[in-house]
Design a protein around this motif. Structure first.
Motif, PDB file in Angstrom:
ATOM      1  N   TYR A 165      -1.140 -10.045  -9.368  1.00 41.95           N
ATOM      2  CA  TYR A 165      -1.064 -11.149 -10.330  1.00 41.95           C
ATOM      3  C   TYR A 165      -1.192 -12.492  -9.615  1.00 41.95           C
ATOM      4  CZ  TYR A 165       1.261 -14.437 -13.538  1.00 41.95           C
ATOM      5  OH  TYR A 165       1.589 -15.525 -14.311  1.00 41.95           O
ATOM      6  N   TYR A 166      -0.485 -12.638  -8.489  1.00 37.56           N
ATOM      7  CA  TYR A 166      -0.580 -13.888  -7.729  1.00 37.56           C
ATOM      8  C   TYR A 166      -1.951 -14.038  -7.072  1.00 37.56           C
ATOM      9  CZ  TYR A 166       4.435 -14.539  -8.291  1.00 37.56           C
ATOM     10  OH  TYR A 166       5.685 -14.717  -8.819  1.00 37.56           O
ATOM     11  N   ALA A 167      -2.506 -12.924  -6.601  1.00 37.25           N
ATOM     12  CA  ALA A 167      -3.806 -13.000  -5.942  1.00 37.25           C
ATOM     13  C   ALA A 167      -4.910 -13.426  -6.899  1.00 37.25           C
ATOM     14  CB  ALA A 167      -4.145 -11.652  -5.307  1.00 37.25           C
ATOM     15  N   LEU A 168      -4.713 -13.187  -8.200  1.00 36.76           N
ATOM     16  CA  LEU A 168      -5.708 -13.578  -9.197  1.00 36.76           C
ATOM     17  C   LEU A 168      -5.703 -15.075  -9.477  1.00 36.76           C
ATOM     18  CD1 LEU A 168      -5.369 -10.671 -11.785  1.00 36.76           C
ATOM     19  CD2 LEU A 168      -7.269 -11.092 -10.207  1.00 36.76           C
ATOM     20  N   ALA A 169      -4.671 -15.775  -9.023  1.00 35.74           N
ATOM     21  CA  ALA A 169      -4.615 -17.220  -9.243  1.00 35.74           C
ATOM     22  C   ALA A 169      -5.785 -17.890  -8.533  1.00 35.74           C
ATOM     23  CB  ALA A 169      -3.299 -17.790  -8.734  1.00 35.74           C
ATOM     24  N   PRO A 170      -6.481 -18.804  -9.189  1.00 34.13           N
ATOM     25  CA  PRO A 170      -7.621 -19.472  -8.532  1.00 34.13           C
ATOM     26  C   PRO A 170      -7.207 -20.311  -7.334  1.00 34.13           C
ATOM     27  CG  PRO A 170      -7.086 -20.520 -10.631  1.00 34.13           C
ATOM     28  CD  PRO A 170      -6.267 -19.276 -10.565  1.00 34.13           C
ATOM     29  N   THR A 171      -5.927 -20.626  -7.230  1.00 40.35           N
ATOM     30  CA  THR A 171      -5.442 -21.448  -6.125  1.00 40.35           C
ATOM     31  C   THR A 171      -4.761 -20.622  -5.042  1.00 40.35           C
ATOM     32  OG1 THR A 171      -3.403 -21.804  -7.397  1.00 40.35           O
ATOM     33  CG2 THR A 171      -5.123 -23.483  -7.576  1.00 40.35           C
ATOM     34  N   ALA A 172      -4.832 -19.292  -5.112  1.00 36.42           N
ATOM     35  CA  ALA A 172      -4.160 -18.442  -4.128  1.00 36.42           C
ATOM     36  C   ALA A 172      -4.865 -18.528  -2.780  1.00 36.42           C
ATOM     37  CB  ALA A 172      -4.135 -16.999  -4.609  1.00 36.42           C
ATOM     38  N   VAL A 173      -4.072 -18.518  -1.697  1.00 39.68           N
ATOM     39  CA  VAL A 173      -4.602 -18.504  -0.338  1.00 39.68           C
ATOM     40  C   VAL A 173      -3.821 -17.477   0.472  1.00 39.68           C
ATOM     41  CG1 VAL A 173      -5.343 -20.918  -0.392  1.00 39.68           C
ATOM     42  CG2 VAL A 173      -3.041 -20.355   0.404  1.00 39.68           C
ATOM     43  N   GLY A 174      -4.390 -17.087   1.614  1.00 41.46           N
ATOM     44  CA  GLY A 174      -3.692 -16.188   2.515  1.00 41.46           C
ATOM     45  C   GLY A 174      -3.926 -14.721   2.190  1.00 41.46           C
ATOM     46  N   THR A 175      -3.265 -13.867   2.980  1.00 38.12           N
ATOM     47  CA  THR A 175      -3.393 -12.415   2.855  1.00 38.12           C
ATOM     48  C   THR A 175      -2.010 -11.792   2.916  1.00 38.12           C
ATOM     49  OG1 THR A 175      -5.532 -12.505   3.984  1.00 38.12           O
ATOM     50  CG2 THR A 175      -4.472 -10.354   3.813  1.00 38.12           C
ATOM     51  N   PRO A 176      -1.654 -10.918   1.965  1.00 34.20           N
ATOM     52  CA  PRO A 176      -0.331 -10.295   2.007  1.00 34.20           C
ATOM     53  C   PRO A 176      -0.234  -9.254   3.121  1.00 34.20           C
ATOM     54  CG  PRO A 176      -1.614  -9.393   0.202  1.00 34.20           C
ATOM     55  CD  PRO A 176      -2.435 -10.498   0.787  1.00 34.20           C
ATOM     56  N   SER A 177       0.990  -9.013   3.583  1.00 37.63           N
ATOM     57  CA  SER A 177       1.244  -8.027   4.627  1.00 37.63           C
ATOM     58  C   SER A 177       1.625  -6.692   3.992  1.00 37.63           C
ATOM     59  CB  SER A 177       2.374  -8.503   5.541  1.00 37.63           C
ATOM     60  OG  SER A 177       2.863  -7.444   6.341  1.00 37.63           O
ATOM     61  N   PRO A 178       0.944  -5.595   4.337  1.00 39.80           N
ATOM     62  CA  PRO A 178       1.335  -4.284   3.799  1.00 39.80           C
ATOM     63  C   PRO A 178       2.770  -3.904   4.156  1.00 39.80           C
ATOM     64  CG  PRO A 178      -0.852  -4.178   4.798  1.00 39.80           C
ATOM     65  CD  PRO A 178      -0.270  -5.508   5.164  1.00 39.80           C
ATOM     66  N   VAL A 179       3.226  -4.317   5.329  1.00 39.29           N
ATOM     67  CA  VAL A 179       4.591  -3.986   5.755  1.00 39.29           C
ATOM     68  C   VAL A 179       5.607  -4.679   4.849  1.00 39.29           C
ATOM     69  CG1 VAL A 179       6.268  -4.153   7.633  1.00 39.29           C
ATOM     70  CG2 VAL A 179       3.886  -3.564   8.129  1.00 39.29           C
ATOM     71  N   GLU A 180       5.371  -5.954   4.548  1.00 40.76           N
ATOM     72  CA  GLU A 180       6.288  -6.677   3.671  1.00 40.76           C
ATOM     73  C   GLU A 180       6.268  -6.082   2.260  1.00 40.76           C
ATOM     74  OE1 GLU A 180       8.419  -8.771   4.554  1.00 40.76           O
ATOM     75  OE2 GLU A 180       7.728 -10.022   6.201  1.00 40.76           O
ATOM     76  N   LEU A 181       5.102  -5.662   1.797  1.00 44.43           N
ATOM     77  CA  LEU A 181       5.005  -5.068   0.469  1.00 44.43           C
ATOM     78  C   LEU A 181       5.725  -3.724   0.410  1.00 44.43           C
ATOM     79  CD1 LEU A 181       1.275  -5.839  -0.412  1.00 44.43           C
ATOM     80  CD2 LEU A 181       3.306  -7.012  -1.265  1.00 44.43           C
ATOM     81  N   ALA A 182       5.749  -2.991   1.522  1.00 44.15           N
ATOM     82  CA  ALA A 182       6.418  -1.686   1.549  1.00 44.15           C
ATOM     83  C   ALA A 182       7.925  -1.816   1.660  1.00 44.15           C
ATOM     84  CB  ALA A 182       5.891  -0.859   2.718  1.00 44.15           C
ATOM     85  N   THR A 183       8.421  -2.979   2.052  1.00 49.54           N
ATOM     86  CA  THR A 183       9.858  -3.141   2.269  1.00 49.54           C
ATOM     87  C   THR A 183      10.645  -3.024   0.969  1.00 49.54           C
ATOM     88  OG1 THR A 183       9.482  -4.528   4.213  1.00 49.54           O
ATOM     89  CG2 THR A 183      11.631  -4.721   3.140  1.00 49.54           C
ATOM     90  N   GLY A 184      10.148  -3.589  -0.119  1.00 49.71           N
ATOM     91  CA  GLY A 184      10.859  -3.510  -1.398  1.00 49.71           C
ATOM     92  C   GLY A 184      11.076  -2.086  -1.857  1.00 49.71           C
ATOM     93  N   PRO A 185      10.019  -1.247  -1.950  1.00 52.96           N
ATOM     94  CA  PRO A 185      10.235   0.162  -2.294  1.00 52.96           C
ATOM     95  C   PRO A 185      11.147   0.887  -1.310  1.00 52.96           C
ATOM     96  CG  PRO A 185       7.932  -0.421  -2.589  1.00 52.96           C
ATOM     97  CD  PRO A 185       8.590  -1.604  -1.945  1.00 52.96           C
ATOM     98  N   ALA A 186      11.081   0.518  -0.011  1.00 56.58           N
ATOM     99  CA  ALA A 186      11.970   1.149   0.971  1.00 56.58           C
ATOM    100  C   ALA A 186      13.429   0.824   0.681  1.00 56.58           C
ATOM    101  CB  ALA A 186      11.596   0.695   2.380  1.00 56.58           C
ATOM    102  N   VAL A 187      13.698  -0.375   0.191  1.00 61.24           N
ATOM    103  CA  VAL A 187      15.067  -0.745  -0.172  1.00 61.24           C
ATOM    104  C   VAL A 187      15.547   0.092  -1.357  1.00 61.24           C
ATOM    105  CG1 VAL A 187      16.497  -2.620  -1.095  1.00 61.24           C
ATOM    106  CG2 VAL A 187      14.896  -3.068   0.767  1.00 61.24           C
ATOM    107  N   VAL A 188      14.643   0.393  -2.294  1.00 68.80           N
ATOM    108  CA  VAL A 188      15.013   1.255  -3.427  1.00 68.80           C
ATOM    109  C   VAL A 188      15.387   2.646  -2.929  1.00 68.80           C
ATOM    110  CG1 VAL A 188      14.162   2.318  -5.555  1.00 68.80           C
ATOM    111  CG2 VAL A 188      13.608  -0.066  -5.045  1.00 68.80           C
TER     112      VAL A 188
END
Length: 558
Positions: A165-188
């Motif tokens: 959803y954020y990446a679809l923003a026309p003003t989005a910059v940068g690249t997300p980290s797969p490790v950071e994205l995996a941390t939330g599910p790991a906390v669950v």
């Protein structure tokens, strides 16, 4: 006793004997047995997966999980409806980290759900029935642990949806980290394993909520940067006020923390299994290995930044031109770090909004904008001064003399809005005070009289966002506005009377004020022109304290 009565009595004795002899068939433990005999491995696995499938469905439908998802969706919907993508300027290497905190809601639901599922038989007074099940307790526990995985998949789906959803923003910059994205599910997963281990130690219903409070306390300690506890809990919380950084300059042990979460989760899961009767030598050895891995990974999170990172940060701070790409866009050259190249479109909206209001001979520059970093802001409570001399040499070496500074923060909130307005004011000052023909002289720290009105109005009217940023800043300021350079001690200030004139001018048609500005340009950029004269030339009322407001300041008339 008659013959018929004797026959009935004998038949009853035979039935009693059969029931007594068949008691072992229905799974009742024989004397000295703690658990029922192991069923055949194949049938045990089938029963285990059937139980896991059933508990997975129960977990996904549990009120705690459903409530967590609804609250998460409500927060997301409120954000989307109140601001929307058009007014957001997401930096994806920061947004990947921000997806973790809302998932604590789902983690709390996973902990409560798992603990309540594993203590269900006790709460309903049906524990004795467990003794006649074909599955031993450790296999039942394993089935409950497997039931945590669908919750982790759900967390991963929510995380990927949010970052997309954020990446679809026309003003989005940068690249997300797969490790950071995996941390939330790991906390669950960690929360679910905590609930499973807790259930094997206590069946008290209050234990689950207390464990959730402990999770929250650990996250709070991390957010408050309590000594030694930043990475001890499920999340390593960073300050939301810190400026975004390029990926190669970040100091977050994200991968080590993910390994730490995995080791602790595995340790808790094995402890639950051992408590449930899986006391084989491999299981106990795995407990020891995971305990060591958790300690090593936990300690590894607190390593000091490497010397190479410090050197890289110093180079990026003092000589950013060596790590940036520049391109000519319109009448301005924009230079940015690779991850922030997309932000130049937003910078150009501001620069174009300023240049369209100035005379033609002032529009062609040369003008340049360079993105910079400053790591000395608020260092141990003392705000440092930026390396202005190093920046000037870097600009000269890369053929962008007197480039206007812009940071990595940008947005419509207070912090991003102030950064946006600060850049607009500095670029406007570059046009008005320095000018393309004045050799790129540094603008003074306090803008005075007519040039102050001109600079601030040009900056504020550049875009609707900069106008709103000025109004917001004035509500939080007394006696004018002050805009710092990347949070440093270097700043630009405009006194109250000049700011009052600009505030009134923003309510007038911009084209009308712009025409007046162009026709009186030479007078309005002359620092000998008073605030009163500037207000009259631009069509605003004169503030009563237009002269008194400058007394005892750098703008006082000598």
């Amino acid at each position: 006793m008659s013959g018929n009565q004797a026959k009935a009595h004998q038949a009853e004795e035979r039935r009693t004997t059969v029931i007594a002899d068949d008691s072992s068939i229905v799974g009742a433990p024989s004397p000295g047995q703690s658990f029922p005999p192991e069923p055949e491995p194949r049938s045990a696995r089938h029963a285990q997966w059937a139980l896991a499938l059933s508990e997975s469905g129960r977990a996904l439908r549990h009120p705690a999980v459903v409530a967590a998802l609804l609250l998460y969706a409500a927060l997301w919907a409120y954000e989307a409806l109140s601001t929307g993508l058009d007014s957001r300027y997401p930096v994806l290497q920061d947004e990947d980290r921000y997806t973790q905190m809302p998932l604590l809601l789902l983690a709390a639901g996973a902990l409560l759900t798992t603990h309540m599922a594993m203590t269900r038989m006790h709460r309903h007074g049906a524990e004795p029935l467990c003794e006649v099940l074909t599955l031993p307790p450790w296999r039942q526990t394993l089935a409950h642990l497997v039931a945590i995985l669908p919750l982790a998949v759900l967390a991963a789906f929510v995380t990927l949806s949010r970052i997309a959803y954020y990446a679809l923003a026309p003003t989005a910059v940068g690249t997300p980290s797969p490790v950071e994205l995996a941390t939330g599910p790991a906390v669950v997963v960690l929360a679910g394993c905590t609930g499973a281990a807790l259930a094997r130690f206590t069946t008290a219903v209050s234990a689950g909520p207390f464990a959730v409070l402990l999770f929250g306390a650990l996250v709070l300690c991390s957010a408050l940067e309590v000594r030694g506890m930043k990475w001890l809990g499920p999340l390593g919380v960073e300050s939301e006020f810190a400026a975004p950084l390029p990926m190669n300059l970040r100091d977050r042990p994200a991968l080590t923390h993910l390994v730490y979460l995995a080791a602790v989760s595995g340790l808790l899961a094995l402890i639950a299994l051992v408590r449930a009767g899986l006391r084989t030598l491999p299981a106990r050895g795995a407990v020891a290995l995971l305990a060591v891995a958790a300690v090593v990974a936990g300690a590894g999170q607190y390593r000091s930044p490497s010397e190479s990172l410090d050197e890289h940060r110093t180079a990026a701070e003092k000589y950013p031109g060596d790590q940036q790409r520049c391109r000519r866009d319109g009448k301005v050259t924009f230079c940015a770090f690779p991850e922030f190249q997309g932000r130049t479109k937003d910078w150009r909206q501001v620069t174009d909004g300023i240049l369209r209001r100035v005379p033609d001979d002032q529009q062609n520059g040369p003008y340049a904008v360079r993105q910079r970093l400053f790591f000395g802001a608020d260092r141990e409570g003392v705000t440092g001064r930026p390396p202005l001399e190093a920046w000037a040499k870097d600009d000269a070496r890369h053929h962008t003399p007197s480039a206007v500074t812009v940071g990595t923060q940008w947005g419509t909130d207070e912090i991003g809005g102030d950064a946006m307005l600060s850049f607009a004011v500095r670029f406007s000052a570059r046009v008005v005070v320095d000018g393309p023909a004045r050799g790129g002289e540094a603008a003074p720290q306090t803008l005075c009289r007519a040039p102050a009105v001109t600079v601030l109005w040009l900056a504020a009217q550049a875009t609707p966002e900069t106008a709103e940023a000025l109004r917001s800043l004035e509500q939080r300021s007394i006696g004018g506005v002050t805009l710092s350079t990347l949070g440093s001690s270097d700043s630009l200030s405009v006194n109250g009377p000049e700011a009052q004139v600009v505030r009134e001018l923003l309510d007038r048609p911009a084209d009308e004020v712009g025409d007046r500005l162009k026709s009186s340009w030479d007078t309005l950029v002359d620092d000998r022109t008073s605030t009163k004269e500037a207000a009259e030339l631009m069509g605003a009322s004169v503030p009563e304290d237009s002269e008194q407001g400058s007394e005892d300041t750098a703008c006082a008339v000598s």
